[in-house]
Design a protein around this motif. Structure first.
Motif, PDB file in Angstrom:
ATOM      1  N   PHE A 277       0.794  -1.213   0.000  1.00  0.00           N
ATOM      2  CA  PHE A 277       0.000   0.000   0.000  1.00  0.00           C
ATOM      3  C   PHE A 277       0.832   1.271   0.000  1.00  0.00           C
ATOM      4  O   PHE A 277       1.928   1.319   0.533  1.00  0.00           O
ATOM      5  N   HIS A 278       0.284   2.266  -0.684  1.00  0.00           N
ATOM      6  CA  HIS A 278       0.980   3.534  -0.893  1.00  0.00           C
ATOM      7  C   HIS A 278       0.187   4.684  -0.298  1.00  0.00           C
ATOM      8  O   HIS A 278      -1.045   4.687  -0.343  1.00  0.00           O
ATOM      9  N   ALA A 279       0.925   5.663   0.212  1.00  0.00           N
ATOM     10  CA  ALA A 279       0.304   6.862   0.763  1.00  0.00           C
ATOM     11  C   ALA A 279       0.250   7.942  -0.314  1.00  0.00           C
ATOM     12  O   ALA A 279       0.950   7.872  -1.317  1.00  0.00           O
ATOM     13  N   THR A 280      -0.558   8.957  -0.084  1.00  0.00           N
ATOM     14  CA  THR A 280      -0.877   9.928  -1.130  1.00  0.00           C
ATOM     15  C   THR A 280       0.277  10.883  -1.484  1.00  0.00           C
ATOM     16  O   THR A 280       0.703  10.954  -2.644  1.00  0.00           O
ATOM     17  N   GLY A 281       0.762  11.633  -0.516  1.00  0.00           N
ATOM     18  CA  GLY A 281       1.649  12.768  -0.814  1.00  0.00           C
ATOM     19  C   GLY A 281       2.942  12.374  -1.501  1.00  0.00           C
ATOM     20  O   GLY A 281       3.236  12.825  -2.616  1.00  0.00           O
ATOM     21  N   GLY A 282       3.719  11.527  -0.842  1.00  0.00           N
ATOM     22  CA  GLY A 282       5.022  11.158  -1.381  1.00  0.00           C
ATOM     23  C   GLY A 282       4.903  10.471  -2.720  1.00  0.00           C
ATOM     24  O   GLY A 282       5.728  10.670  -3.622  1.00  0.00           O
ATOM     25  N   TYR A 283       3.875   9.673  -2.869  1.00  0.00           N
ATOM     26  CA  TYR A 283       3.674   8.933  -4.122  1.00  0.00           C
ATOM     27  C   TYR A 283       3.399   9.891  -5.283  1.00  0.00           C
ATOM     28  O   TYR A 283       3.986   9.766  -6.358  1.00  0.00           O
ATOM     29  N   VAL A 284       2.513  10.831  -5.050  1.00  0.00           N
ATOM     30  CA  VAL A 284       2.182  11.769  -6.138  1.00  0.00           C
ATOM     31  C   VAL A 284       3.412  12.612  -6.487  1.00  0.00           C
ATOM     32  O   VAL A 284       3.720  12.844  -7.657  1.00  0.00           O
ATOM     33  N   VAL A 285       4.146  13.018  -5.460  1.00  0.00           N
ATOM     34  CA  VAL A 285       5.346  13.824  -5.710  1.00  0.00           C
ATOM     35  C   VAL A 285       6.339  13.064  -6.597  1.00  0.00           C
ATOM     36  O   VAL A 285       6.801  13.562  -7.621  1.00  0.00           O
ATOM     37  N   GLN A 286       6.655  11.838  -6.203  1.00  0.00           N
ATOM     38  CA  GLN A 286       7.722  11.143  -6.934  1.00  0.00           C
ATOM     39  C   GLN A 286       7.282  10.659  -8.313  1.00  0.00           C
ATOM     40  O   GLN A 286       8.084  10.619  -9.243  1.00  0.00           O
ATOM     41  N   THR A 287       6.017  10.288  -8.470  1.00  0.00           N
ATOM     42  CA  THR A 287       5.582   9.880  -9.816  1.00  0.00           C
ATOM     43  C   THR A 287       5.586  11.091 -10.757  1.00  0.00           C
ATOM     44  O   THR A 287       5.998  10.974 -11.911  1.00  0.00           O
ATOM     45  N   ALA A 288       5.161  12.242 -10.258  1.00  0.00           N
ATOM     46  CA  ALA A 288       5.148  13.435 -11.124  1.00  0.00           C
ATOM     47  C   ALA A 288       6.578  13.880 -11.445  1.00  0.00           C
ATOM     48  O   ALA A 288       6.911  14.195 -12.597  1.00  0.00           O
ATOM     49  N   TYR A 289       7.419  13.884 -10.422  1.00  0.00           N
ATOM     50  CA  TYR A 289       8.825  14.275 -10.608  1.00  0.00           C
ATOM     51  C   TYR A 289       9.509  13.396 -11.656  1.00  0.00           C
ATOM     52  O   TYR A 289      10.175  13.881 -12.570  1.00  0.00           O
ATOM     53  N   THR A 290       9.312  12.070 -11.552  1.00  0.00           N
ATOM     54  CA  THR A 290       9.979  11.176 -12.501  1.00  0.00           C
ATOM     55  C   THR A 290       9.358  11.271 -13.894  1.00  0.00           C
ATOM     56  O   THR A 290      10.061  11.120 -14.898  1.00  0.00           O
ATOM     57  N   SER A 291       8.048  11.526 -13.972  1.00  0.00           N
ATOM     58  CA  SER A 291       7.433  11.726 -15.291  1.00  0.00           C
ATOM     59  C   SER A 291       8.081  12.928 -15.976  1.00  0.00           C
ATOM     60  O   SER A 291       8.189  12.981 -17.191  1.00  0.00           O
ATOM     61  N   SER A 292       8.505  13.870 -15.176  1.00  0.00           N
ATOM     62  CA  SER A 292       9.150  15.051 -15.732  1.00  0.00           C
ATOM     63  C   SER A 292      10.637  14.816 -16.023  1.00  0.00           C
ATOM     64  O   SER A 292      11.088  15.030 -17.139  1.00  0.00           O
ATOM     65  N   VAL A 293      11.398  14.343 -15.049  1.00  0.00           N
ATOM     66  CA  VAL A 293      12.849  14.284 -15.280  1.00  0.00           C
ATOM     67  C   VAL A 293      13.308  13.030 -16.020  1.00  0.00           C
ATOM     68  O   VAL A 293      14.345  13.050 -16.674  1.00  0.00           O
ATOM     69  N   VAL A 294      12.555  11.935 -15.911  1.00  0.00           N
ATOM     70  CA  VAL A 294      12.971  10.716 -16.622  1.00  0.00           C
ATOM     71  C   VAL A 294      12.253  10.594 -17.966  1.00  0.00           C
ATOM     72  O   VAL A 294      12.879  10.394 -18.996  1.00  0.00           O
ATOM     73  N   HIS A 295      10.939  10.745 -17.950  1.00  0.00           N
ATOM     74  CA  HIS A 295      10.209  10.646 -19.225  1.00  0.00           C
ATOM     75  C   HIS A 295      10.182  11.970 -19.983  1.00  0.00           C
ATOM     76  O   HIS A 295       9.720  12.024 -21.111  1.00  0.00           O
ATOM     77  N   ASP A 296      10.680  13.006 -19.321  1.00  0.00           N
ATOM     78  CA  ASP A 296      10.833  14.301 -19.981  1.00  0.00           C
ATOM     79  C   ASP A 296       9.520  14.791 -20.597  1.00  0.00           C
ATOM     80  O   ASP A 296       9.506  15.357 -21.691  1.00  0.00           O
ATOM     81  N   ILE A 297       8.420  14.524 -19.921  1.00  0.00           N
ATOM     82  CA  ILE A 297       7.124  14.910 -20.495  1.00  0.00           C
ATOM     83  C   ILE A 297       6.936  16.420 -20.418  1.00  0.00           C
ATOM     84  O   ILE A 297       7.037  17.015 -19.340  1.00  0.00           O
ATOM     85  N   HIS A 298       6.672  17.004 -21.583  1.00  0.00           N
ATOM     86  CA  HIS A 298       6.289  18.412 -21.664  1.00  0.00           C
ATOM     87  C   HIS A 298       4.803  18.416 -21.982  1.00  0.00           C
ATOM     88  O   HIS A 298       4.416  18.127 -23.113  1.00  0.00           O
ATOM     89  N   PRO A 299       3.977  18.734 -20.992  1.00  0.00           N
ATOM     90  CA  PRO A 299       2.541  18.547 -21.179  1.00  0.00           C
ATOM     91  C   PRO A 299       1.959  19.368 -22.317  1.00  0.00           C
ATOM     92  O   PRO A 299       0.966  18.964 -22.924  1.00  0.00           O
ATOM     93  N   GLU A 300       2.601  20.475 -22.643  1.00  0.00           N
ATOM     94  CA  GLU A 300       2.007  21.324 -23.693  1.00  0.00           C
ATOM     95  C   GLU A 300       2.299  20.779 -25.092  1.00  0.00           C
ATOM     96  O   GLU A 300       1.602  21.121 -26.040  1.00  0.00           O
ATOM     97  N   SER A 301       3.291  19.900 -25.234  1.00  0.00           N
ATOM     98  CA  SER A 301       3.629  19.471 -26.593  1.00  0.00           C
ATOM     99  C   SER A 301       3.716  17.961 -26.792  1.00  0.00           C
ATOM    100  O   SER A 301       3.629  17.484 -27.915  1.00  0.00           O
TER     101      SER A 301
END
Ligand code: ATP
Ligand code: MG
Length: 657
Positions: A277-301
């Motif tokens: 089981f996972h808790a809310t805050g830390g999980y959302v932080v790290q999944t969003a952070y890695t989506s940005s720095v590892v998957h390099d997602i630019h939401p606008e493009s």
């Protein structure tokens, strides 16, 4: 791990530095390593405030006083659904497509963030009308359709932990997961499309709830395939009817950062699945952070596509919470990669102009098996970044992915993580790390990993040992549902104060981490320790082999003997059939392994099989093959994607004996 550790068999030297274009766009990313090592907690506080909107800001980053039970972002409150949906609409991006849905039969739906916002509010109200509130668990048993995302986010909106169960699992597997999580409501569908046919889901739910005293009060049924379904008037409700009746707006409450977000059972590759089981805050932080720095997602493009099933942790972290918290546009595909033709994935990439693709080695090896002519028929020039997850990716599969899919242009991120870690932990950073085929390379900024020996001491470069995580991290599991002792025993007792991942790994001369698969899968042949993945990679490097699984079977003389199960590439199957040369090919493959690794690694037995047993998340279940190799009855197959595979393998072998 004594002696020279997990041997010294990998000597991959190919390396691919980032392109100038990527390096230039990676603005400041390389500095993250320094920032994180200068002050880890301050670093995570920065990421938490950068990627997530908090209702109340947190006043402590990490409370580790009750280790190994962690609290992250203490005092902070947030709503995961508001972060994934509402705030994008509020920021004026409601017209952006959140999901380009592609159904297997060819139906499509584009859902904007504004539409998603309407649906999650309605769904949250519908669930609340059934009495679902903060802390109640909800089981979700759905195909890969947008309603699965809506259902998960609606639960998150209410503070009701969801427990998603693979749509491919049996009634029995579903039953044990529903009971273990104490689910009050089940959300399912009449069925979903797979391999050109409607597969039923509702009957499995009916069967799962017929056993014993079920905690389930209501079943919500999404209409997808329009199959006939049995109906229990006291219990069953149509999803579309309930949503229609529900109020339009739903005021979301903010929950404590540590409030449980979901329960998810591991793949069961090694044994009985664990309810993580996972808790809310830390999980959302790290999944969003890695989506940005590892998957390099630019939401606008970007148009991002993660091919995982929603029932696997990758679907949770990298379809729902990570990319959506960033406000990304993504593709969601319902079906299998070969329906109606083997180019389906590439057709979708071409049509939707996918820029970032995240898939698994098992899929890549399947595409290799089908041949490179298939992707060659499609325009894949929109792709700019490729990711891999789930198993070690063999260097040959990595090269194929890079050349055939990535046009020799896209960086590959090989991401190591687990259901337990919640988010990516070890991976190259695009634009920063020169990549090395087959290696996940380094812990990402903010994460501390090490390879240690039997005594828990870091190994030297060039040696192997156990993969451990030496510091707590935001998206770490908070426990095993209902079993805190098992949490301590499984992860925190092998070495003092560090998290034991259960995987073997090796450090190469350049300090790159090579994950070699489960420690349980390490073989001991006449006193030599060898990893299954190294021998598999050697087999896959043979031009006729598409996929290989290796196990160590008990052997009176050598302790363990290497047994390999091999799937041939399509054109090789034809040739072998024509020439009737099965046994020549086996000899050729044995010699190939001896040449690649050394005579000690030569498999005692190589069996050519049509398929390998895999979990629904695509992982090879070596323990079942081990049962075959040791002539035992095969063990628990409830998490197998296709249970007939084992029969096909056994039948083929008996014939060959
Ligand atoms: P169970 O724990 O029930 O046996 P599981 O470990 O297969 O199941 P997951 O949490 O889905 O369930 O998988 C995590 C595991 O997958 C890792 O521990 C590792 O063995 C493997 N893995 C994931 N990504 C990678 C990768 N990039 N390279 C190597 N191995 C990987
Ligand atoms: Mg595991």
């Amino acid at each position: 791990m004594s002696e020279e550790g997990l041997s010294n068999l990998l000597h991959e030297e190919r390396t691919f530095p980032p392109s100038e274009e990527f390096a230039a766009a990676a603005n400041g990313r390389s500095e993250l390593y320094e920032q994180a090592s200068a002050d880890r907690e301050a670093f995570w506080a920065d990421q938490a405030r950068k990627f997530v909107s908090w209702e109340n800001d947190f006043d402590q980053v990490l409370d580790w006083s009750d280790a190994p039970f962690a609290k992250w972002f203490v005092g902070g409150t947030l709503n995961a659904c508001v972060n994934a949906v509402d705030r994008h609409v509020e920021a004026g991006n409601g017209d952006r497509v959140a999901i380009h849905f592609v159904g297997e039969p060819g139906d499509t739906r584009d859902i904007t963030y504004a539409e998603l916002h309407q649906q999650v509010q309605k769904a949250a109200n519908a669930l609340a009308d059934l009495g679902v509130g903060k802390g109640d668990t909800v089981a979700i048993y759905l195909p890969m359709i947008p309603e699965a995302v809506v259902a998960m986010l609606a639960c998150a909106r209410l503070g009701a932990p969801h427990s998603v169960v693979f749509g491919g699992f049996s009634a029995e597997a579903l039953h044990s997961r529903i009971d273990d999580a104490g689910a009050k409501v089940v959300i399912t569908a009449d069925g979903g499309w797979r391999r050109g046919k409607p597969g039923a889901l509702k009957p499995a739910v009916d069967a799962a709830l017929a056993v014993g005293d079920s905690p389930v009060e209501k079943v919500l049924v999404v209409r997808r395939t329009e199959q006939e379904v049995e109906w229990n008037d006291d219990r069953d409700l149509w999803w579309h009817e309930q949503l229609e009746q529900a109020a339009d707006t739903h005021e979301a409450e903010a929950f404590d950062a540590e409030h449980p977000l979901f329960i998810l059972y591991t793949s069961g590759t090694t044994g009985k699945p664990k309810g993580i089981f996972h808790a809310t805050g830390g999980y959302v932080v790290q999944t969003a952070y890695t989506s940005s720095v590892v998957h390099d997602i630019h939401p606008e493009s970007d148009v991002y596509w993660c091919t995982a099933d929603i029932g696997w942790v990758t679907g949770h972290s990298y379809i729902v919470y990570g990319p959506m918290t960033l406000g990304a546009t993504q593709v969601m595909y319902e079906g299998t990669p070969d329906t109606p033709h083997q180019g389906r994935f590439w057709e979708i990439v071409q049509d939707k102009k996918v820029t970032v693709l995240y898939t698994a080695p098992t899929a890549i090896r399947t595409f290799m098996k089908w041949g490179k002519e298939i992707p060659a028929k499609f325009d894949l020039s929109s792709l700019r970044l490729l990711g891999s997850v789930g198993e070690p990716i063999n260097p040959e599969a990595w090269m194929w992915y890079r050349e055939v899919i990535g046009g020799d242009r896209c960086p590959i991120v090989d991401t190591w993580w687990q259901t337990e870690t919640g988010a990516i932990m070890i991976s190259p950073l695009p634009g920063v790390t020169p990549t090395r085929p087959g290696s996940a390379q380094h812990a990402i900024p903010g994460i501390s990993a090490a390879v240690v020996d039997d005594m828990g001491q870091p190994v030297e470069k060039g040696s192997g040992g156990y993969l451990v995580l030496t510091e707590p991290w935001p998206s770490m599991l908070r426990g095993i549902w209902g079993d805190p002792q098992r949490y301590k025993d499984t992860y925190w007792s092998r070495f003092e104060n560090v998290y034991f991942a259960g995987d073997g790994a090796k450090l190469d001369e350049d300090g790159n981490i090579w994950v070699l698969g489960r420690v349980d899968d390490v073989m001991n042949v006449s006193g030599h320790r060898m990893s299954t993945s190294e021998i598999e990679s050697a087999l896959v490097s043979h031009p006729k082999v598409a996929e290989a699984a290796v196990v160590g079977a008990a052997d009176e003389t050598t302790g363990q003997a290497i047994c390999a199960f091999v799937i041939l590439r399509e054109e090789a199957v034809q040739e072998a059939d024509d020439a009737g040369e099965g046994s020549d090919l086996v000899a050729e493959l044995r010699n190939h392994v001896a040449k690649e690794i050394g005579p000690i690694a030569k498999p005692r037995q190589i069996m050519i099989v049509p398929e390998l047993p895999k979990t629904r998340s695509g992982k090879i279940m070596r323990r079942l093959l081990k049962d075959v190799a040791e002539h035992r009855e095969v063990g628990d197959v409830t998490t197998l994607a296709d249970s007939s595979v084992m029969n096909a393998i056994s039948a083929g072998l008996n014939k060959g004996d």
